[in-house]
Design a protein around this motif. Structure first.
Motif: not given
Length: 91
Positions: A8-12, A15-18
């Motif tokens: 999971v990658s979250v920015s302002a 959001a991305a979920i692999a």
């Protein structure tokens, strides 16, 4: 799903979920669902030849179409899908 490979990658503003398939799971994913909770999930299809054909079949020829109308439909082939483009061939 294989949980150690899920990221999971979250920015302002994004959001991305692999997700990774379990070793015994084969074939492409056809769809995914997302939402705030289980009662409000929305379904989205991945771009594949079968999903494109199914979508266009529903749009251009509803269930009341004749067999001859179905046979005259264009053949659509998904050649390549990338983040910024998609190639399709129509015959």
């Amino acid at each position: 799903l294989v949980s150690p490979e899920t990221r999971v990658s979250v920015s302002a503003h994004n959001a991305a979920i692999a997700l990774a398939k379990a070793p015994g799971s084969t074939g492409p994913w056809e769809k995914f669902c997302f939402g705030l909770n289980a009662s409000s999930l929305q379904e989205r299809l991945f771009v594949s030849e079968e999903n494109v054909d199914g979508f266009l079949g529903r749009v251009f020829c509803p269930s009341s179409c004749s067999q001859s109308a179905l046979e005259s439909q264009p053949l659509i082939e998904v050649l390549d899908v990338a983040e910024d483009r998609m190639q399709m061939r129509v015959q």
